[in-house]
Design a protein around this motif. Sequence first.
Motif, short mmCIF file in Angstrom:
data_model
loop_
_atom_site.label_atom_id
_atom_site.label_comp_id
_atom_site.label_asym_id
_atom_site.label_seq_id
_atom_site.Cartn_x
_atom_site.Cartn_y
_atom_site.Cartn_z
N MET A 1 0.84 -1.20 0.00
CA MET A 1 0.00 0.00 0.00
C MET A 1 0.87 1.25 0.00
SD MET A 1 -3.07 -0.97 2.66
CE MET A 1 -3.85 0.66 2.54
N LYS B 1 1.34 3.62 -3.18
CA LYS B 1 0.59 4.83 -2.81
C LYS B 1 -0.91 4.63 -2.93
CE LYS B 1 4.39 7.79 -4.35
NZ LYS B 1 4.82 8.84 -5.31
N VAL B 2 -1.41 3.54 -2.32
CA VAL B 2 -2.84 3.27 -2.31
C VAL B 2 -3.51 4.25 -1.33
CG1 VAL B 2 -4.65 1.58 -1.80
CG2 VAL B 2 -2.50 0.84 -2.87
N ALA B 3 -4.46 5.03 -1.82
CA ALA B 3 -5.15 6.01 -0.98
C ALA B 3 -6.32 5.32 -0.26
CB ALA B 3 -5.66 7.16 -1.83
N LEU C 1 -13.02 1.64 -2.75
CA LEU C 1 -11.94 2.42 -3.33
C LEU C 1 -12.30 2.93 -4.73
CD1 LEU C 1 -8.80 0.23 -2.46
CD2 LEU C 1 -9.75 2.15 -1.17
N ASN D 1 -7.30 3.23 -7.36
CA ASN D 1 -6.76 2.57 -6.17
C ASN D 1 -7.08 1.08 -6.16
OD1 ASN D 1 -5.41 4.61 -4.39
ND2 ASN D 1 -7.34 5.67 -4.73
N LYS E 1 -4.37 -0.42 -8.18
CA LYS E 1 -3.12 -0.50 -7.44
C LYS E 1 -3.12 -1.69 -6.48
CE LYS E 1 -2.15 4.50 -7.44
NZ LYS E 1 -2.01 5.67 -6.56
N ALA F 1 -3.84 8.89 -11.63
CA ALA F 1 -3.52 7.50 -11.28
C ALA F 1 -2.78 6.81 -12.42
CB ALA F 1 -4.80 6.74 -10.95
#
Length: 502
Positions: free
Chosen positions: A388, A392-394, A405, A409, A412, A439
Motif C-alpha cells: 500500500m 501509494k494506495v489512498a 476504493l 486505487n 493499485k 492514477a
Amino acid sequence: MSEEVLKMQKISKSFSSVKILEKVNFDLNKGEVHVLIGENGAGKSTLMKILTGVYPKDEGEILLKNKESGQLEPIDIPNPNAAIQLGINMVFQETNLLEEMTVAENIFIGYEPTKNGFLDKKAMFNQTVELLKRVHLNISPNILVSSLTAAQRQSVEIAKSLSHNGRILILDEPTSSLSEREVRTLFAIIADLKAQGVSIVYISHRMEELFEIGDRITVLRDGTFVGTLNVHETNEEEIVNMMIGRKLEDTQNNSNRGKRINYSKVAFECKNVTIGDFKDTVDLKIHSGEIVGVYGLVGSGRSELAQIFYGIDPIRKGTVEKAGKKISIRNPEQAIKHGIALLSEDRKKYGFITGKSIRDNIVLMKLRELSYYRPSLKEETDIAVKYMNDLKVAASSEHQSISSLSGGNQQKVVLSKILAMNPDILILDEPTRGVDVGAKAEIYDIIYGLAESGKAILMISSDLPEILRVSDRVVVMHDGSIKMDEPNVDLSQEKILQAALS
C-alpha cells in the motif's frame, strides 16, 4: 442562446462522517454533450447517482425544465424509478441487462405494452425495431442479450433509456471496452441524439474523446466544483491542472527506454504458438527489463495470447520457454509457480474479491506460501501495508473494503496482489482502463520501476498513446499473428494502426 434543462446547485453528500460532495454545481443544456471529469474519487459517480435517485442528497437543489411551463422547477428524485419517469437515464460502464431475456424484453421490462390486459408482443416488437434504428443497431428484437457484443449491449441500454422518453442520458465510461470502429458508431449515435434534443452527460478519462465530442467540460476535484469551460476554449493541460490541482510532472515519458534492457537475457519466449482457431503461429521474445507493448483491434488475438501464457487457454501447438528452458503451463497455478503473473483487463471480475478488505486481497496469492508456517495477522498486515505504501494506495487503512476504493486505487491493490508473488514476468492487460490521468501517471511509474528492477513486462493496451508512451518495443497483432515487431523509435499511431488493419 442555450436552453437550460437541468441545474444542480450546491449539492452536498456525506457517508458517515466522510464528505463526498460539498456544494457542487452542475448544469445541462438541451442537445449538448456536457463532459463530467475528475480523478477517481472526485465525486462524479456520486453526483450522477444523486441525479438518478440512487442516493438522496444531503443539501442543495435540483431543478429540471418543466415540459409544459418551459421553466426550471425544483424536483425531488427519491428513487431510480422516479428519475426514469422524469426522463433521466444512466448507462453504466458495466451494462445491467438480463442475459437470458430478449432485447425487446430487456428494453420494456417493467413497462411492457399491453392490449386488453395482455402483453402486446407485436407492439413491443415494432417499438423495439424503431428504438434500435435510433441507436444504429440492426438486430432482431427477439435475439437473446447473451449473444450480443459489449457494444451492442451498450446500444440496447441506450435504446432502453429512449423508450422511457429519455431527455437526459448519462454515459459512464462508454468506450472503455469498445473497439475503434465501435467508438465511431457510438459517436454517430451521440450526434444523432444531440440533433433530436437529447442532453448527454459524458463521463470519461480519455482526453482525446472529450475534445472530439464535448461541448462543455465540468471538472470536480476531491468532491468540490472546480469549474466549467467551453471545450473549444480550453486544452488538455488546463483540464489536467484543474483535475489534480497541480501541473502533472512529466514522469509519464519512458525516458530510460531501452537502457535498462538486458538483451543477453531472454526472460520469456514463445515459439510457433497458435492462438485459438487462428492458422498462423506466433514467435515472441521478452528480455529482462523490457516493456513490450502489444496492440491489436478486438479479435486480433492479443488477450488470447495473454491467456495462453497464463495457462487459462491450452497451448495446442508450439512451445514456451523461460530463461531458455522449456516450461509447461497448463493452468494458472503452473504459471504462478513459474513466476508469471497476469493483471486481467476486467479487474472487477478477475482482479479482486468484492467485499473483502485491501489486506485480504493483497495477500490472497501468498496464502498457500504463507500457510506452510501458519502466518499471523501481523505478517499479513505487514505485507499489505508495505505494498500500500509502495504503490501509494489512498485508503484509510488496510482493513478498508476494496469495493469502497476508486478505480485507480483498486487497480493499485490488484497490482500489489501480483507483486506480492514477486513474479519475474508480468502480463498487464489494459493496466489503466477506467483510471484517471493522475492514477495513470502513477501506474506508469510503477511499470517503469518494475522494468528497472529487471522484470520482463508484456503490456496489452488498446490505448495507442499509452502504447507509444510506455513501450520499449511495440508488437502489433492481427488475426492471431504478429504483423509488426519493432523498437519504439519514431513509431507513429498511423503506422501502428496500419499494421493492425493489414
